[in-house]
Design an enzyme around this catalytic site. Structure first.
Site, PDB file in Angstrom:
ATOM      1  N   ASP A  33       0.849  -1.197   0.000  1.00 21.04           N
ATOM      2  CA  ASP A  33       0.000   0.000   0.000  1.00 21.04           C
ATOM      3  C   ASP A  33       0.887   1.250   0.000  1.00 21.04           C
ATOM      4  O   ASP A  33       1.899   1.313   0.707  1.00 21.04           O
ATOM      5  CB  ASP A  33      -0.909  -0.005   1.234  1.00 21.04           C
ATOM      6  CG  ASP A  33      -2.065   0.974   1.101  1.00 21.04           C
ATOM      7  OD1 ASP A  33      -3.216   0.530   0.987  1.00 21.04           O
ATOM      8  OD2 ASP A  33      -1.808   2.204   1.106  1.00 21.04           O
ATOM      9  N   ILE A  34       0.492   2.244  -0.783  1.00 18.84           N
ATOM     10  CA  ILE A  34       1.289   3.467  -0.916  1.00 18.84           C
ATOM     11  C   ILE A  34       1.260   4.309   0.369  1.00 18.84           C
ATOM     12  O   ILE A  34       2.157   5.123   0.599  1.00 18.84           O
ATOM     13  CB  ILE A  34       0.774   4.281  -2.131  1.00 18.84           C
ATOM     14  CG1 ILE A  34       1.870   5.177  -2.682  1.00 18.84           C
ATOM     15  CG2 ILE A  34      -0.479   5.068  -1.807  1.00 18.84           C
ATOM     16  CD1 ILE A  34       1.546   5.739  -4.062  1.00 18.84           C
ATOM     17  N   ASN A  91     -12.910  -3.472   1.996  1.00 21.11           N
ATOM     18  CA  ASN A  91     -13.978  -2.480   2.051  1.00 21.11           C
ATOM     19  C   ASN A  91     -14.828  -2.583   0.789  1.00 21.11           C
ATOM     20  O   ASN A  91     -14.292  -2.639  -0.317  1.00 21.11           O
ATOM     21  CB  ASN A  91     -13.379  -1.073   2.158  1.00 21.11           C
ATOM     22  CG  ASN A  91     -12.657  -0.866   3.480  1.00 21.11           C
ATOM     23  OD1 ASN A  91     -13.170  -1.238   4.521  1.00 21.11           O
ATOM     24  ND2 ASN A  91     -11.467  -0.288   3.429  1.00 21.11           N
ATOM     25  N   GLU A  99     -12.375   3.272  -1.383  1.00 20.63           N
ATOM     26  CA  GLU A  99     -11.865   4.396  -2.185  1.00 20.63           C
ATOM     27  C   GLU A  99     -11.570   3.986  -3.616  1.00 20.63           C
ATOM     28  O   GLU A  99     -11.781   4.768  -4.542  1.00 20.63           O
ATOM     29  CB  GLU A  99     -10.572   4.935  -1.557  1.00 20.63           C
ATOM     30  CG  GLU A  99     -10.789   5.712  -0.276  1.00 20.63           C
ATOM     31  CD  GLU A  99      -9.467   6.050   0.408  1.00 20.63           C
ATOM     32  OE1 GLU A  99      -8.407   5.888  -0.217  1.00 20.63           O
ATOM     33  OE2 GLU A  99      -9.528   6.457   1.577  1.00 20.63           O
ATOM     34  N   VAL A 100     -11.034   2.789  -3.784  1.00 22.55           N
ATOM     35  CA  VAL A 100     -10.644   2.346  -5.131  1.00 22.55           C
ATOM     36  C   VAL A 100     -11.630   1.266  -5.585  1.00 22.55           C
ATOM     37  O   VAL A 100     -11.754   0.220  -4.934  1.00 22.55           O
ATOM     38  CB  VAL A 100      -9.202   1.788  -5.134  1.00 22.55           C
ATOM     39  CG1 VAL A 100      -8.830   1.320  -6.535  1.00 22.55           C
ATOM     40  CG2 VAL A 100      -8.217   2.848  -4.636  1.00 22.55           C
ATOM     41  N   HIS A 104      -9.969  -5.248  -3.594  1.00 19.12           N
ATOM     42  CA  HIS A 104      -8.655  -5.449  -3.005  1.00 19.12           C
ATOM     43  C   HIS A 104      -8.824  -5.915  -1.574  1.00 19.12           C
ATOM     44  O   HIS A 104      -9.738  -5.486  -0.868  1.00 19.12           O
ATOM     45  CB  HIS A 104      -7.804  -4.170  -3.049  1.00 19.12           C
ATOM     46  CG  HIS A 104      -8.508  -2.933  -2.601  1.00 19.12           C
ATOM     47  ND1 HIS A 104      -9.460  -2.294  -3.372  1.00 19.12           N
ATOM     48  CD2 HIS A 104      -8.426  -2.219  -1.452  1.00 19.12           C
ATOM     49  CE1 HIS A 104      -9.919  -1.233  -2.713  1.00 19.12           C
ATOM     50  NE2 HIS A 104      -9.308  -1.177  -1.535  1.00 19.12           N
ATOM     51  N   HIS A 106      -6.904  -5.910   1.972  1.00 18.59           N
ATOM     52  CA  HIS A 106      -5.801  -5.354   2.753  1.00 18.59           C
ATOM     53  C   HIS A 106      -5.275  -6.467   3.659  1.00 18.59           C
ATOM     54  O   HIS A 106      -6.059  -7.140   4.325  1.00 18.59           O
ATOM     55  CB  HIS A 106      -6.286  -4.219   3.660  1.00 18.59           C
ATOM     56  CG  HIS A 106      -6.848  -3.027   2.952  1.00 18.59           C
ATOM     57  ND1 HIS A 106      -6.129  -1.856   2.791  1.00 18.59           N
ATOM     58  CD2 HIS A 106      -8.061  -2.803   2.382  1.00 18.59           C
ATOM     59  CE1 HIS A 106      -6.882  -0.954   2.159  1.00 18.59           C
ATOM     60  NE2 HIS A 106      -8.059  -1.508   1.905  1.00 18.59           N
TER      61      HIS A 106
HETATM   62  P1  AMP Z   1      -9.902   1.317   0.227  1.00 12.38           P
HETATM   63  O1  AMP Z   1     -10.302   2.477   1.078  1.00 12.38           O
HETATM   64  O2  AMP Z   1     -10.201   0.005   0.887  1.00 12.38           O
HETATM   65  O3  AMP Z   1     -10.480   1.422  -1.167  1.00 12.38           O
HETATM   66  O4  AMP Z   1      -8.325   1.367   0.129  1.00 12.38           O
HETATM   67  C1  AMP Z   1      -7.621   1.886  -0.945  1.00 12.38           C
HETATM   68  C2  AMP Z   1      -6.158   1.755  -0.604  1.00 12.38           C
HETATM   69  O5  AMP Z   1      -5.404   1.930  -1.793  1.00 12.38           O
HETATM   70  C3  AMP Z   1      -5.641   2.808   0.392  1.00 12.38           C
HETATM   71  O6  AMP Z   1      -5.079   2.125   1.524  1.00 12.38           O
HETATM   72  C4  AMP Z   1      -4.578   3.573  -0.397  1.00 12.38           C
HETATM   73  O7  AMP Z   1      -3.478   3.980   0.377  1.00 12.38           O
HETATM   74  C5  AMP Z   1      -4.189   2.566  -1.467  1.00 12.38           C
HETATM   75  N1  AMP Z   1      -3.641   3.111  -2.702  1.00 12.38           N
HETATM   76  C6  AMP Z   1      -4.136   4.103  -3.469  1.00 12.38           C
HETATM   77  N2  AMP Z   1      -3.364   4.311  -4.549  1.00 12.38           N
HETATM   78  C7  AMP Z   1      -2.351   3.405  -4.475  1.00 12.38           C
HETATM   79  C8  AMP Z   1      -1.233   3.100  -5.290  1.00 12.38           C
HETATM   80  N3  AMP Z   1      -0.965   3.782  -6.429  1.00 12.38           N
HETATM   81  N4  AMP Z   1      -0.392   2.107  -4.910  1.00 12.38           N
HETATM   82  C9  AMP Z   1      -0.629   1.437  -3.764  1.00 12.38           C
HETATM   83  N5  AMP Z   1      -1.674   1.656  -2.959  1.00 12.38           N
HETATM   84  C10 AMP Z   1      -2.530   2.630  -3.296  1.00 12.38           C
END
Ligand code: AMP
Length: 122
Positions: A33-34, A91, A99-100, A104, A106
């Site tokens: 994770d970034i 999530n 968010e994405v 995914h 975690h």
């Molecule tokens: P979520 O809230 O479960 O959708 O988590 C999205 C996760 O993606 C967050 O923990 C971010 O820090 C992570 N994230 C966003 N962009 C990147 C990226 N380019 N590389 C790695 N992790 C990312």
């Protein structure tokens, strides 16, 4: 929700932006994770276009599902987290603050992780 092919993880999977890869197989990619919340914070994603756990569970093949589940186990082992413990979390949707919009998981490890979720104030 329809899959958005321009989400950040789709771009990583297409090689358009880099990631810090920790594991890959035919169906799955895992990368750090970034913005890590714990000393180990890995994201495990299917390579196919799935928005969420619900979408994946409805449309993914048995091979994709098996690969994702096994990849989580491999990542936890690789991180040396099995003995001390780790947490797997996904999530899905607005209430979970996803968010994405690409499924995914975690994988958190490396320190005590507290309780599962904060209890809502009444
Ligand atoms: P979520 O809230 O479960 O959708 O988590 C999205 C996760 O993606 C967050 O923990 C971010 O820090 C992570 N994230 C966003 N962009 C990147 C990226 N380019 N590389 C790695 N992790 C990312």
């Amino acid at each position: 929700m329809a899959y958005d092919p321009n989400n950040i993880f789709a771009k990583i999977l297409r090689g358009e932006i880099p990631c810090d890869k920790v594991y890959e197989d035919e169906h799955t990619l895992a990368f750090n994770d970034i913005n890590p919340q714990t000393p180990t914070h890995v994201l495990v994603v299917p390579k196919g276009p799935y928005v969420s756990w619900t979408d994946f569970s409805e449309r993914a093949s048995d091979a994709e599902i098996a690969a994702l589940v096994r990849a989580v186990g491999t990542v936890a082992k690789q991180a040396g987290a099995v003995e001390e413990g780790y947490r797997v979390l996904s999530n899905a949707g607005a209430n979970a603050n996803q968010e994405v919009p690409h499924l995914h998981l975690h994988v958190f490890a490396g320190r005590p992780l507290g309780r599962m979720v904060a209890k809502a104030k009444e």
